[in-house]
Design an enzyme around this catalytic site. Structure first.
Site, PDB file in Angstrom:
ATOM      1  N   SER A   1      45.128 -10.316 -22.909  1.00 44.29           N
ATOM      2  CA  SER A   1      43.943 -10.701 -22.142  1.00 44.29           C
ATOM      3  C   SER A   1      44.094 -10.364 -20.607  1.00 44.29           C
ATOM      4  O   SER A   1      45.428 -10.394 -20.186  1.00 44.29           O
ATOM      5  CB  SER A   1      43.983 -12.276 -22.445  1.00 44.29           C
TER       6      SER A   1
HETATM    7  N1  SAH Z   1      48.398 -13.426 -26.590  1.00 49.74           N
HETATM    8  C1  SAH Z   1      48.582 -11.952 -26.588  1.00 49.74           C
HETATM    9  C2  SAH Z   1      47.344 -11.369 -26.807  1.00 49.74           C
HETATM   10  C3  SAH Z   1      46.844 -11.522 -28.028  1.00 49.74           C
HETATM   11  S1  SAH Z   1      45.710 -10.345 -28.928  1.00 49.74           S
HETATM   12  C4  SAH Z   1      49.156 -11.325 -25.358  1.00 49.74           C
HETATM   13  O1  SAH Z   1      49.804 -12.185 -24.415  1.00 49.74           O
HETATM   14  O2  SAH Z   1      49.537 -10.272 -25.324  1.00 49.74           O
HETATM   15  C5  SAH Z   1      45.497 -11.335 -30.417  1.00 49.74           C
HETATM   16  C6  SAH Z   1      46.779 -11.226 -31.340  1.00 49.74           C
HETATM   17  O3  SAH Z   1      46.450 -12.061 -32.542  1.00 49.74           O
HETATM   18  C7  SAH Z   1      47.046  -9.725 -32.014  1.00 49.74           C
HETATM   19  O4  SAH Z   1      47.996  -9.407 -31.600  1.00 49.74           O
HETATM   20  C8  SAH Z   1      46.784 -10.059 -33.304  1.00 49.74           C
HETATM   21  O5  SAH Z   1      47.389  -9.217 -34.148  1.00 49.74           O
HETATM   22  C9  SAH Z   1      46.850 -11.580 -33.597  1.00 49.74           C
HETATM   23  N2  SAH Z   1      46.461 -12.180 -34.703  1.00 49.74           N
HETATM   24  C10 SAH Z   1      45.360 -12.112 -35.303  1.00 49.74           C
HETATM   25  N3  SAH Z   1      45.237 -12.794 -36.286  1.00 49.74           N
HETATM   26  C11 SAH Z   1      46.160 -13.593 -36.505  1.00 49.74           C
HETATM   27  C12 SAH Z   1      46.738 -14.372 -37.333  1.00 49.74           C
HETATM   28  N4  SAH Z   1      46.040 -14.837 -38.719  1.00 49.74           N
HETATM   29  N5  SAH Z   1      47.995 -14.835 -37.546  1.00 49.74           N
HETATM   30  C13 SAH Z   1      48.769 -14.414 -36.268  1.00 49.74           C
HETATM   31  N6  SAH Z   1      48.572 -13.334 -35.475  1.00 49.74           N
HETATM   32  C14 SAH Z   1      47.243 -12.976 -35.528  1.00 49.74           C
END
Ligand code: SAH
Length: 220
Positions: A67
């Protein structure tokens, strides 16, 4: 990963990013200090290192995104993190947001559905000497009942509907922040505060996140 050396150019870029965050109205000093301490360049792919201190979301492995710093700052401030807190993050991605929370809370548990992403994040935390994060490959849409209740929960992927299962894993007085809305559109960043049997909801504005998907990834 070799030890992280401070890069003088990065420090100048970081200083102007902090100014921008202040201009956007982010005034929580602990949050700004955490953003100053955690080198975002370590969490973005090599080819985007020059853009690490621009206020921009950037692509990371597995088709996911880190983000924009203003979104991280705003979500973190909304969470009102305190030193005694145990926070749960859903969606580890690069590990940046978890590292920010780790500077502000006693302990962070973070869930990621891609093993590759979690392993990358763990390498970065170790290189930065961050030791209060437990990363787990799991489907975060169910939360983490084994570690519940949590003081704070931060969801960094978009849930289609308000995540009731996750709110249930908060302590009384706990706060959850999550983007809620359609995967292919704009979502509303929503704050849920649990007070006894009641849940107070607050809208924090429009955001765009990758979707929260069910299950752990089969490959990667
Ligand atoms: N917080 C992160 C950015 C997140 S992007 C940072 O600081 O870089 C969103 C993330 O959520 C992705 O890596 C994706 O794989 C994960 N995601 C999506 N659905 C999910 C689920 N059900 N359980 C765990 N992770 C999930």
């Amino acid at each position: 990963m070799p030890p992280v050396e401070p890069d003088p150019d990065a420090r100048i870029r970081l200083a102007s990013l902090i100014l921008r965050l202040r201009e956007l109205g982010i005034s929580n000093r602990r949050v700004l200090a955490a953003i100053e301490t955690v080198p975002r360049e370590v969490f973005v792919p090599e080819e985007y290192r020059d853009e690490a201190y621009l206020d921009r979301a950037l692509p990371i492995a597995c088709g996911q995104t880190i983000s924009a710093p203003s979104v991280v700052a705003m979500m973190t401030a909304a969470l009102e993190p305190e030193e005694r807190h145990h926070a749960l993050e859903i969606g580890t991605g690069s590990g940046y947001q978890a590292a920010i929370l780790a500077k502000l809370c006693r302990r962070v548990t973070t869930l990621e559905r891609y093993r590759t992403l979690l392993e990358g994040a763990e390498t970065r935390w170790a290189a930065l000497g961050i030791t209060n994060i437990a990363g787990i490959v799991a489907d975060g849409s169910k939360g983490w009942p084994a570690g519940a209740p949590f003081d704070r929960i931060l969801v960094t992927a978009a849930a289609a509907v308000a995540p009731a299962k996750l709110v249930a894993q908060l302590v009384d007085g706990g706060i959850l922040v999550a983007p809620v809305g359609p995967a292919d559109g704009v979502q509303r960043l929503t704050l849920f505060r649990k007070e006894g049997t009641k849940v107070e909801t607050r809208d924090l504005g429009a955001v765009r996140f990758v979707p929260l998907l069910e299950g752990v990834a089969r490959n990667l």
